[in-house]
Design a protein around this motif. Structure first.
Motif, PDB file in Angstrom:
ATOM      1  N   ARG A  74      36.336  37.150  35.945  1.00  0.00           N
ATOM      2  CA  ARG A  74      36.981  37.906  35.621  1.00  0.00           C
ATOM      3  C   ARG A  74      37.537  39.102  36.495  1.00  0.00           C
ATOM      4  O   ARG A  74      38.945  39.369  36.961  1.00  0.00           O
ATOM      5  CB  ARG A  74      36.655  39.152  34.672  1.00  0.00           C
ATOM      6  N   ASP A  75      36.802  39.259  37.592  1.00  0.00           N
ATOM      7  CA  ASP A  75      36.934  40.019  38.914  1.00  0.00           C
ATOM      8  C   ASP A  75      37.913  39.183  39.602  1.00  0.00           C
ATOM      9  O   ASP A  75      38.893  39.953  40.454  1.00  0.00           O
ATOM     10  CB  ASP A  75      35.773  40.370  39.505  1.00  0.00           C
ATOM     11  N   LEU A  76      37.743  37.783  39.701  1.00  0.00           N
ATOM     12  CA  LEU A  76      38.516  37.100  40.499  1.00  0.00           C
ATOM     13  C   LEU A  76      39.930  37.045  40.034  1.00  0.00           C
ATOM     14  O   LEU A  76      40.873  37.067  40.774  1.00  0.00           O
ATOM     15  CB  LEU A  76      38.265  35.884  40.787  1.00  0.00           C
ATOM     16  N   GLU A  77      40.052  37.121  38.849  1.00  0.00           N
ATOM     17  CA  GLU A  77      41.417  37.082  38.087  1.00  0.00           C
ATOM     18  C   GLU A  77      42.085  38.253  38.454  1.00  0.00           C
ATOM     19  O   GLU A  77      43.093  38.366  38.702  1.00  0.00           O
ATOM     20  CB  GLU A  77      41.344  37.044  36.655  1.00  0.00           C
ATOM     21  N   ALA A  78      41.309  39.596  38.441  1.00  0.00           N
ATOM     22  CA  ALA A  78      42.008  40.994  38.657  1.00  0.00           C
ATOM     23  C   ALA A  78      42.398  40.819  40.314  1.00  0.00           C
ATOM     24  O   ALA A  78      43.536  41.460  40.538  1.00  0.00           O
ATOM     25  CB  ALA A  78      41.072  42.091  38.489  1.00  0.00           C
ATOM     26  N   GLY A  79      41.632  40.237  41.128  1.00  0.00           N
ATOM     27  CA  GLY A  79      41.991  40.408  42.541  1.00  0.00           C
ATOM     28  C   GLY A  79      43.209  39.503  42.789  1.00  0.00           C
ATOM     29  O   GLY A  79      44.030  39.807  43.584  1.00  0.00           O
ATOM     30  N   ILE A  80      43.120  38.303  42.198  1.00  0.00           N
ATOM     31  CA  ILE A  80      44.446  37.554  42.215  1.00  0.00           C
ATOM     32  C   ILE A  80      45.727  38.062  41.776  1.00  0.00           C
ATOM     33  O   ILE A  80      46.820  38.004  42.464  1.00  0.00           O
ATOM     34  CB  ILE A  80      44.084  36.205  41.623  1.00  0.00           C
ATOM     35  N   GLN A  81      45.555  38.891  40.848  1.00  0.00           N
ATOM     36  CA  GLN A  81      46.720  39.324  40.138  1.00  0.00           C
ATOM     37  C   GLN A  81      47.247  40.684  41.187  1.00  0.00           C
ATOM     38  O   GLN A  81      48.200  40.864  41.305  1.00  0.00           O
ATOM     39  CB  GLN A  81      46.445  40.077  38.842  1.00  0.00           C
ATOM     40  N   ARG A  82      46.075  41.378  41.880  1.00  0.00           N
ATOM     41  CA  ARG A  82      46.654  42.418  42.749  1.00  0.00           C
ATOM     42  C   ARG A  82      47.243  41.897  43.893  1.00  0.00           C
ATOM     43  O   ARG A  82      48.194  42.325  44.210  1.00  0.00           O
ATOM     44  CB  ARG A  82      45.348  43.090  42.997  1.00  0.00           C
ATOM     45  N   ARG A  83      46.759  40.863  44.435  1.00  0.00           N
ATOM     46  CA  ARG A  83      47.395  40.169  45.770  1.00  0.00           C
ATOM     47  C   ARG A  83      48.757  39.551  45.049  1.00  0.00           C
ATOM     48  O   ARG A  83      49.474  39.526  45.990  1.00  0.00           O
ATOM     49  CB  ARG A  83      46.478  39.262  46.150  1.00  0.00           C
ATOM     50  N   ARG A  84      48.861  39.017  44.036  1.00  0.00           N
ATOM     51  CA  ARG A  84      50.279  38.413  43.674  1.00  0.00           C
ATOM     52  C   ARG A  84      51.290  39.599  43.641  1.00  0.00           C
ATOM     53  O   ARG A  84      52.340  39.307  44.057  1.00  0.00           O
ATOM     54  CB  ARG A  84      50.256  37.766  42.265  1.00  0.00           C
ATOM     55  N   GLU A  85      50.752  40.909  42.993  1.00  0.00           N
ATOM     56  CA  GLU A  85      51.774  41.940  42.731  1.00  0.00           C
ATOM     57  C   GLU A  85      51.925  42.362  44.487  1.00  0.00           C
ATOM     58  O   GLU A  85      53.187  42.621  44.868  1.00  0.00           O
ATOM     59  CB  GLU A  85      51.194  43.108  42.352  1.00  0.00           C
ATOM     60  N   ARG A  86      51.068  42.493  45.418  1.00  0.00           N
ATOM     61  CA  ARG A  86      51.272  43.055  46.573  1.00  0.00           C
ATOM     62  C   ARG A  86      52.272  42.118  47.348  1.00  0.00           C
ATOM     63  O   ARG A  86      53.115  42.191  48.186  1.00  0.00           O
ATOM     64  CB  ARG A  86      49.972  43.000  47.305  1.00  0.00           C
ATOM     65  N   ILE A  87      52.104  40.556  47.112  1.00  0.00           N
ATOM     66  CA  ILE A  87      52.978  39.436  47.794  1.00  0.00           C
ATOM     67  C   ILE A  87      54.400  39.868  47.410  1.00  0.00           C
ATOM     68  O   ILE A  87      55.367  39.955  48.084  1.00  0.00           O
ATOM     69  CB  ILE A  87      52.641  38.256  47.660  1.00  0.00           C
ATOM     70  N   ARG A  88      54.610  40.145  45.931  1.00  0.00           N
ATOM     71  CA  ARG A  88      56.086  40.283  45.507  1.00  0.00           C
ATOM     72  C   ARG A  88      56.585  41.508  46.295  1.00  0.00           C
ATOM     73  O   ARG A  88      57.647  41.787  46.375  1.00  0.00           O
ATOM     74  CB  ARG A  88      55.971  40.716  43.989  1.00  0.00           C
ATOM     75  N   GLU A  89      55.767  42.713  46.320  1.00  0.00           N
ATOM     76  CA  GLU A  89      56.322  43.915  47.065  1.00  0.00           C
ATOM     77  C   GLU A  89      56.711  43.466  48.464  1.00  0.00           C
ATOM     78  O   GLU A  89      57.725  43.850  48.984  1.00  0.00           O
ATOM     79  CB  GLU A  89      55.212  44.869  47.070  1.00  0.00           C
ATOM     80  N   LEU A  90      55.875  42.905  49.144  1.00  0.00           N
ATOM     81  CA  LEU A  90      56.113  42.066  50.555  1.00  0.00           C
ATOM     82  C   LEU A  90      57.375  41.412  50.621  1.00  0.00           C
ATOM     83  O   LEU A  90      58.068  41.669  51.445  1.00  0.00           O
ATOM     84  CB  LEU A  90      55.006  41.318  51.089  1.00  0.00           C
ATOM     85  N   GLU A  91      57.501  40.670  49.540  1.00  0.00           N
ATOM     86  CA  GLU A  91      58.814  39.752  49.398  1.00  0.00           C
ATOM     87  C   GLU A  91      60.055  40.847  49.411  1.00  0.00           C
ATOM     88  O   GLU A  91      61.066  40.391  50.091  1.00  0.00           O
ATOM     89  CB  GLU A  91      58.936  38.842  48.233  1.00  0.00           C
TER      90      GLU A  91
END
Length: 382
Positions: free
Chosen positions: A74-91
């Motif tokens: 569950r923690d890994l899922e949350a971390g992956i989701q946060r990084r995905r959102e951050r990557i979208r912001e960076l894009e």
């Protein structure tokens, strides 16, 4: 006529007493069989209960590990989701910066083209074409500042793009690592879950087997109690009928010969199960070894019984009976009179037993006694 009636009156009680003796021996053999079954059931129950306890402990450990793994996932899922959102912001930021950089480059290109049209020395041309010195100075300063600003803007845009590209690559690597970790964790979770399912099924089957054996054990105990009461009733009827023809056999302590000379595997009174002790001797041997009576007597039972296999019982008179179980073959029949020189059976493992051995039991007044007190001494008696 009167003489025939007298003979009938004398023969009938003797026949009745003989029949009751045979029935008593048969019932006592059945009681021993029940004791054998109860002992075997109790052994299996103890093993299954111990196994079930170990399985429950292992289940507890597995469930705790699975819970921890699920929390990590569950923690890994949350971390992956946060990084995905951050990557979208960076894009999005990279796209905006790239757009502004494109505009800067277009301006720079126009400036370069204008400079090219003016020649490689625009400042010299300004000097040649300019009229007033003050105006010329202002034009030169303006041109220098404009060129520097354009250069700085381009360099800043390119630097930002490089930094964002580096950051995006770093985030992408982190995301890939987390996804790989997630895959490993998921594989581990599936393996643990499979093991948990296997243990659940095994525990369920063990508990069902324990339940069935509890029922069988209760049934055997009830049957043994009923049979024991029946034997007591038969003994009272035999006592009322008076002593039989075999009452003259002399049975003395320390005077009985050994039925077989193999090693002692179990002694009278040793623990056999949780609440059941051995009521006879278990004598080891090879299949086919001869079995002899411990004393002279008459065979009153010779047949197969569950738990004891091929069983032979000899009545020595005066209330003494000897039992020989688990035999490979029986060489005497009911009614035969035998002596210590006769081979009455051979050692085996009948009755579903794993080891090859002779089961021997001695009874006095219907109750098992320690055969070691009645058998002749030998080297391994201690």
């Amino acid at each position: 006529m009167n003489r025939c009636l007298l003979i009938a009156c004398l023969v009938l009680p003797i026949a009745a007493a003989s029949g009751q003796t045979d029935e008593l021996a048969s019932r006592e053999a059945r009681l021993e069989t029940l004791r054998e079954q109860i002992g075997a059931l109790q052994d299996r129950l103890a093993e299954d209960r111990q196994r079930a306890g170990g399985l429950e402990a292992e289940l507890g450990r597995l469930e705790r590990r699975i819970g921890e793994t699920r929390t990590t996932l569950r923690d890994l899922e949350a971390g992956i989701q946060r990084r995905r959102e951050r990557i979208r912001e960076l894009e999005a930021d990279i796209a905006r910066r790239a757009e502004r950089t494109t505009a800067h480059r277009q301006q720079l290109a126009e400036s370069l083209r204008a400079t090219y049209r003016q020649g490689r020395t625009p400042a010299l041309r300004l000097l040649l074409n300019a009229g007033e010195p003050a105006r010329l100075q202002r034009l030169l300063v303006y041109q220098a500042r404009l060129a520097g600003a354009r250069t700085e803007a381009v360099q800043a845009a390119e630097s930002a793009i490089r930094e964002l590209r580096d950051q995006r690559a770093e985030r992408a690597d982190a995301l890939a690592a987390q996804q790989a970790d997630r895959a490993r964790r998921q594989e581990r979770l599936e393996a643990l879950q499979a093991k948990l399912d296997e243990r659940d099924a095994l525990l369920a089957s063990t508990r069902e087997r324990i339940r069935e054996q509890d029922e069988q054990l209760a049934h055997r105990r009830d049957e043994a109690e009923s049979l024991n009461q029946l034997i007591e009733d038969l003994r009272e009827r035999l006592a009322a009928a008076g002593p039989g023809a075999d009452a003259t056999v002399d049975i003395a302590e320390g005077g009985l010969v050994w039925p077989h000379q193999g090693p002692l595997l179990a002694r009278y009174g040793s623990q056999r199960a949780a609440d059941l002790d051995w009521t006879g001797l278990l004598i080891g041997g090879a299949a086919g070894d001869p079995v002899n009576p411990v004393a002279a007597g008459q065979v009153v039972f010779a047949d197969w019984l569950r738990g004891l296999g091929l069983l032979l019982i000899i009545d020595h008179g005066n209330g003494y009976l000897s039992l020989y179980g688990r035999n490979q073959a029986l060489y005497a029949n009911v009614g035969d009179r035998v002596t210590t020189r006769d081979v009455i059976a051979t050692v085996g493992r009948s009755g579903g037993r794993a080891e090859t051995a002779l089961y021997f039991e001695l009874r006095a007044a219907g109750k098992p006694v320690d055969p070691m007190s009645w058998l002749q001494s030998r080297d391994d008696d201690d």
